[in-house]
Write a protein that holds these residues in place. Structure first.
Motif, mmCIF file in Angstrom:
data_model
loop_
_atom_site.group_PDB
_atom_site.id
_atom_site.type_symbol
_atom_site.label_atom_id
_atom_site.label_comp_id
_atom_site.label_asym_id
_atom_site.label_seq_id
_atom_site.Cartn_x
_atom_site.Cartn_y
_atom_site.Cartn_z
ATOM 1 N N PHE A 1 51.845 1.002 11.340
ATOM 2 C CA PHE A 1 51.347 -0.217 11.974
ATOM 3 C C PHE A 1 49.987 0.081 12.614
ATOM 4 O O PHE A 1 49.651 1.215 12.931
ATOM 5 C CB PHE A 1 52.310 -0.775 13.026
ATOM 6 N N TRP A 2 49.213 -0.967 12.805
ATOM 7 C CA TRP A 2 47.890 -0.823 13.408
ATOM 8 C C TRP A 2 47.961 -0.195 14.797
ATOM 9 O O TRP A 2 47.059 0.527 15.215
ATOM 10 C CB TRP A 2 47.202 -2.187 13.501
ATOM 11 N N ASP A 3 49.054 -0.499 15.520
ATOM 12 C CA ASP A 3 49.163 0.030 16.883
ATOM 13 C C ASP A 3 49.995 1.297 16.956
ATOM 14 O O ASP A 3 50.273 1.802 18.046
ATOM 15 C CB ASP A 3 49.730 -1.031 17.834
ATOM 16 N N GLY A 4 50.434 1.822 15.810
ATOM 17 C CA GLY A 4 51.147 3.089 15.780
ATOM 18 C C GLY A 4 52.526 3.061 16.410
ATOM 19 O O GLY A 4 53.036 4.096 16.832
ATOM 20 N N ARG A 5 53.157 1.903 16.436
ATOM 21 C CA ARG A 5 54.444 1.799 17.135
ATOM 22 C C ARG A 5 55.615 2.392 16.362
ATOM 23 O O ARG A 5 56.710 2.530 16.921
ATOM 24 C CB ARG A 5 54.744 0.342 17.494
#
Length: 341
Positions: free
Chosen positions: A115-119
């Motif tokens: 994911f873009w936010d690295g979650r």
């Protein structure tokens, strides 16, 4: 004659390597910076086996994993479109629009987070998210398991893929099977032929683009075998784009330092996966390159430099083209829960 040296930062495992702008990057140097693409991005906690991959491939295309039975993983990560969907943000359950651009699934298993936010830490964890996201596939874990257990062919496939499990048809194993399939989606390119020792795999313009890419310092973030995907970085390190509203990783950590921080995307197949950036707002790769140079490096690129970098980025496209035949999926039974539009 003295060379005019400009510093280039290449960050790997905490090391800093300096190079000269304009200096030709040979295959050995490129191999040191980027590494060698594996055939499979294996995971010791979820070993890739033929049985797991076969099951995972079917599940990747399986629309019955969604509440409406109309959306699959392939809907937003279309393997016929280089693993993306060609939209700024994807369409989900009841035509809801997502808030971020869907990145390519090709080579995604190489990245250090998802994911873009690295979650999500890996593709196994990532695969669990969209299926139960109310804006995406909108199912529940219970509905997924109920549907899969109602289809005898899937029950048999899960037993073959997870022979040590007494009750293998589970949400956890569904994600593991999809991830195992995704770990096989590696796409060699002409650039990998160059790294392997064939200088003629790249054209003169592409080699110049590689030299410019390295010389400007793009490899400070876009390094490693994924040519990105290995770190978090602030978008707008020097000049924040006016249109950037997404707070990025801050939404996960609530740490002020993480505002506008995103996972650096892989550049493999980037020429095939427009539009660009977290919101899919830029459709021109040349424009995206210029934005990144200004936002991250404080450099205003000439048209010639931007075009040469784009030429290099084109060499990262899958070659040969990855071909994944659509699997024939097993039919529902009379007990299979019906679609819920």
């Amino acid at each position: 004659m003295r060379r005019l040296l400009l510093w280039v930062l290449f960050l790997t495992n905490g090391c800093v390597i300096r190079s000269a702008i304009g200096q030709a990057v040979d295959p050995d140097q490129a191999k040191q910076i980027f590494g060698v693409l594996p055939k499979v991005a294996d995971n010791l906690q979820n070993p890739v086996t033929p049985e797991k991959v076969t099951l995972g491939k079917s599940l990747y295309f399986e629309r019955r994993l969604s509440k409406s039975s109309s959306i699959s993983c392939n809907s937003c990560h279309d393997l016929g479109m280089a693993g993306a969907d060609g939209l700024s943000t994807s369409l989900g359950y009841r035509w809801q629009l997502g808030t971020r651009n869907a990145p390519s699934v090709l080579n995604a298993a190489l990245e250090f987070s998802q994911f873009w936010d690295g979650r999500a830490k890996d593709v196994e964890e990532q695969a669990k998210g969209p299926i139960v996201n109310p804006k995406e596939m909108a199912a529940t874990k219970e509905l997924v398991v109920q549907r899969l257990k109602s289809i005898p062919a899937y029950v048999d496939a899960f037993h073959k893929a997870f022979p040590e499990d007494k009750d293998p048809v589970s949400y956890e194993n569904t994600a593991k099977a999809i991830a195992a399939f995704e770990r096989t989606l590696m796409t060699p390119s002409r650039f990998d032929q160059f790294i392997a020792g064939n200088p003629s795999a790249l054209s003169e313009q592409e080699r110049q683009g590689l030299n410019t890419f390295v010389g400007l310092g793009c490899t400070a973030c876009h390094n490693g075998v994924g040519i990105g995907g290995g770190s978090f970085q602030k978008f707008g390190a020097i000049h924040k784009p006016d249109w950037l509203k997404d707070l990025g990783r801050y939404e996960v950590t609530k740490n002020e330092a993480d505002k506008y921080v995103f996972k650096v995307p892989s550049l493999r197949n980037v020429a095939l996966t427009a539009p660009y950036f977290n919101d899919g707002s830029v459709w021109s790769l040349e424009e995206a390159v210029k934005i990144m140079a200004y936002a991250q490096l404080g450099r205003t690129l000439t048209d010639a430099d931007a075009k040469s970098i784009v030429a290099f980025l084109n060499s990262l496209s899958e070659d040969p083209t990855l071909t994944v035949p659509t699997p024939v999926l097993p039919p529902s039974s009379l007990s299979t829960p019906k679609p819920m539009p």
